[in-house]
Scaffold this active site. Structure first.
Site, PDB file in Angstrom:
ATOM      1  N   SER A 198       6.742  -8.254   3.492  1.00  0.00           N
ATOM      2  CA  SER A 198       5.890  -9.229   4.173  1.00  0.00           C
ATOM      3  C   SER A 198       6.735 -10.449   4.478  1.00  0.00           C
ATOM      4  O   SER A 198       7.736 -10.702   3.790  1.00  0.00           O
ATOM      5  CB  SER A 198       4.736  -9.636   3.244  1.00  0.00           C
ATOM      6  OG  SER A 198       4.046 -10.758   3.768  1.00  0.00           O
TER       7      SER A 198
ATOM      8  N   TYR B  33       1.801 -12.155  -5.260  1.00  0.00           N
ATOM      9  CA  TYR B  33       2.102 -11.359  -4.058  1.00  0.00           C
ATOM     10  C   TYR B  33       3.502 -11.700  -3.538  1.00  0.00           C
ATOM     11  O   TYR B  33       4.321 -10.817  -3.285  1.00  0.00           O
ATOM     12  CB  TYR B  33       1.033 -11.659  -2.997  1.00  0.00           C
ATOM     13  CG  TYR B  33       1.109 -10.825  -1.744  1.00  0.00           C
ATOM     14  CD1 TYR B  33       0.481  -9.585  -1.669  1.00  0.00           C
ATOM     15  CD2 TYR B  33       1.797 -11.277  -0.619  1.00  0.00           C
ATOM     16  CE1 TYR B  33       0.531  -8.823  -0.504  1.00  0.00           C
ATOM     17  CE2 TYR B  33       1.856 -10.523   0.548  1.00  0.00           C
ATOM     18  CZ  TYR B  33       1.218  -9.293   0.596  1.00  0.00           C
ATOM     19  OH  TYR B  33       1.279  -8.533   1.749  1.00  0.00           O
TER      20      TYR B  33
HETATM   21  N1  NAD Z   1      -2.316  -6.828   6.861  1.00  0.00           N
HETATM   22  C1  NAD Z   1      -1.362  -7.740   6.867  1.00  0.00           C
HETATM   23  O1  NAD Z   1      -1.499  -8.811   7.480  1.00  0.00           O
HETATM   24  C2  NAD Z   1      -0.059  -7.491   6.134  1.00  0.00           C
HETATM   25  C3  NAD Z   1       0.995  -8.369   6.361  1.00  0.00           C
HETATM   26  C4  NAD Z   1       2.205  -8.169   5.703  1.00  0.00           C
HETATM   27  C5  NAD Z   1       2.355  -7.095   4.843  1.00  0.00           C
HETATM   28  N2  NAD Z   1       1.309  -6.250   4.630  1.00  0.00           N
HETATM   29  C6  NAD Z   1       1.536  -5.141   3.708  1.00  0.00           C
HETATM   30  O2  NAD Z   1       1.287  -3.936   4.370  1.00  0.00           O
HETATM   31  C7  NAD Z   1       0.880  -2.944   3.424  1.00  0.00           C
HETATM   32  C8  NAD Z   1      -0.382  -2.245   3.922  1.00  0.00           C
HETATM   33  O3  NAD Z   1      -1.449  -3.182   3.954  1.00  0.00           O
HETATM   34  P1  NAD Z   1      -2.669  -3.092   4.981  1.00  0.00           P
HETATM   35  O4  NAD Z   1      -2.749  -4.388   5.671  1.00  0.00           O
HETATM   36  O5  NAD Z   1      -2.580  -1.839   5.766  1.00  0.00           O
HETATM   37  O6  NAD Z   1      -3.882  -3.044   3.953  1.00  0.00           O
HETATM   38  P2  NAD Z   1      -4.954  -1.878   3.633  1.00  0.00           P
HETATM   39  O7  NAD Z   1      -5.786  -2.414   2.530  1.00  0.00           O
HETATM   40  O8  NAD Z   1      -5.610  -1.459   4.893  1.00  0.00           O
HETATM   41  O9  NAD Z   1      -4.046  -0.685   3.115  1.00  0.00           O
HETATM   42  C9  NAD Z   1      -3.476  -0.680   1.822  1.00  0.00           C
HETATM   43  C10 NAD Z   1      -3.538   0.748   1.310  1.00  0.00           C
HETATM   44  O10 NAD Z   1      -2.905   0.794   0.013  1.00  0.00           O
HETATM   45  C11 NAD Z   1      -3.717   1.613  -0.826  1.00  0.00           C
HETATM   46  N3  NAD Z   1      -3.495   1.276  -2.231  1.00  0.00           N
HETATM   47  C12 NAD Z   1      -3.873   0.143  -2.871  1.00  0.00           C
HETATM   48  N4  NAD Z   1      -3.522   0.224  -4.164  1.00  0.00           N
HETATM   49  C13 NAD Z   1      -2.915   1.418  -4.333  1.00  0.00           C
HETATM   50  C14 NAD Z   1      -2.321   2.075  -5.455  1.00  0.00           C
HETATM   51  N5  NAD Z   1      -2.325   1.521  -6.670  1.00  0.00           N
HETATM   52  N6  NAD Z   1      -1.765   3.303  -5.279  1.00  0.00           N
HETATM   53  C15 NAD Z   1      -1.780   3.893  -4.047  1.00  0.00           C
HETATM   54  N7  NAD Z   1      -2.345   3.328  -2.961  1.00  0.00           N
HETATM   55  C16 NAD Z   1      -2.894   2.099  -3.109  1.00  0.00           C
HETATM   56  C17 NAD Z   1      -5.146   1.299  -0.374  1.00  0.00           C
HETATM   57  O11 NAD Z   1      -6.068   2.288  -0.811  1.00  0.00           O
HETATM   58  C18 NAD Z   1      -4.969   1.235   1.138  1.00  0.00           C
HETATM   59  O12 NAD Z   1      -5.128   2.507   1.740  1.00  0.00           O
HETATM   60  C19 NAD Z   1       0.713  -3.663   2.098  1.00  0.00           C
HETATM   61  O13 NAD Z   1       1.846  -3.462   1.285  1.00  0.00           O
HETATM   62  C20 NAD Z   1       0.608  -5.122   2.504  1.00  0.00           C
HETATM   63  O14 NAD Z   1       1.035  -5.983   1.481  1.00  0.00           O
HETATM   64  C21 NAD Z   1       0.098  -6.413   5.263  1.00  0.00           C
END
Ligand code: NAD
Length: 246
Positions: free
Chosen positions: A131, A144
């Site tokens: 991120s 985080y």
């Molecule tokens: N959405 C944003 O703005 C953003 C920005 C930067 C980074 N990210 C990163 O991108 C990645 C995906 O996030 P997203 O936005 O798609 O969110 P999301 O909540 O849609 O997806 C996250 C997924 O991780 C799974 N998950 C959570 N805990 C888990 C565990 N213990 N074991 C296995 N799976 C698990 C959830 O069930 C979900 O399917 C994350 O690492 C997040 O930190 C997101």
């Protein structure tokens, strides 16, 4: 006879960015093992696996099972994540530990586990989704931010150690992405007045719009492909220019 399609493991594959990466890599020609703590929706070319990435002892058996059933891993994309924002003085030890376990310990150990198997075969590609929070701070995201920075540090060390054995390791650092993670207390921050004012109106976000998950998947697609022969140990920031503005 056609050579078998390469195999990719994607975690966090049930939703958001992980789902988009799963479908993109499938369309790129991978057979995808899609792992998540939640059920993974069915899709052609995708096999779902149940995984809690924070359960470190479960990682070796999972990779072993995938390699037996689907085939030897050519790529791993660590996407699974949670965000439990709290100001420093309200952050509990449980919430701190949980975020570090899911965002750093699990992905690092999974990258080590899969990476060693890839190294033994002389080929592999690993991408860790981090991120912009790994390099810039915000109130309320102590656990985080520190976990994501740790994952970027691990990316570099793994790239150094596994590179000579044919394994390329990078991280992709998104900025704002439209997923359920942008919903806080029932409100999607990307639809808020302050987002429109600061990021769009005043241009703090040069491209003016949050990413769709597929825009992150596009960056991952190159890094895990056989075309990527010389980019390793890097963080590719995919943030619409967010972190190059004041
Ligand atoms: N959405 C944003 O703005 C953003 C920005 C930067 C980074 N990210 C990163 O991108 C990645 C995906 O996030 P997203 O936005 O798609 O969110 P999301 O909540 O849609 O997806 C996250 C997924 O991780 C799974 N998950 C959570 N805990 C888990 C565990 N213990 N074991 C296995 N799976 C698990 C959830 O069930 C979900 O399917 C994350 O690492 C997040 O930190 C997101």
């Amino acid at each position: 006879m056609e050579p078998a399609a390469p195999v990719a493991l994607v975690t966090g594959a049930a939703n958001g960015i992980g789902r988009a990466i799963t479908l993109r890599l499938r369309d790129d020609g991978f057979r995808v093992a899609a792992a998540d703590i939640e059920p993974v929706g069915p899709a052609d070319g995708v096999t779902g696996y149940e995984l809690d990435v924070s359960d470190l002892e479960a990682l070796e058996p999972l990779v072993s099972r995938i390699e037996q059933h689907v085939g030897p891993l050519a790529a791993l994309v660590n996407v699974a994540g949670i965000c439990l924002p709290e100001p420093v003085d309200r952050l509990t030890l449980d919430a701190y530990r949980r975020q570090h376990a899911v965002l750093m310990d699990g992905p690092v150990w999974l990258a080590r586990t899969a990476g060693l198997r890839m190294a033994a075969r002389g080929y592999g590609r690993i991408v860790n989704i981090t991120s912009v929070h790994a390099s810039v701070g915000e109130p309320g995201t102590l656990a985080y931010d520190s976990a994501k920075a740790g994952l970027e540090a691990a990316t570099r060390t793994l790239a150094i150690e596994l590179g000579p054995r044919g394994v390329i390791v990078n991280s992709v650092a998104p900025g704002f992405v439209r997923t359920r993670m942008s919903v806080l207390n029932g409100v999607n921050e990307l639809d808020s007045a302050w987002f429109r004012d600061i990021y769009q109106g005043h241009g703090k976000l040069p491209l003016r719009h949050p990413a769709e998950p597929g825009e992150i998947a596009g960056a991952v697609s190159y890094l895990v492909s056989a075309d990527n022969t010389y980019c390793t140990g890097q963080r590719l920031v995919v943030d619409g220019g967010l972190t190059v503005t004041f």
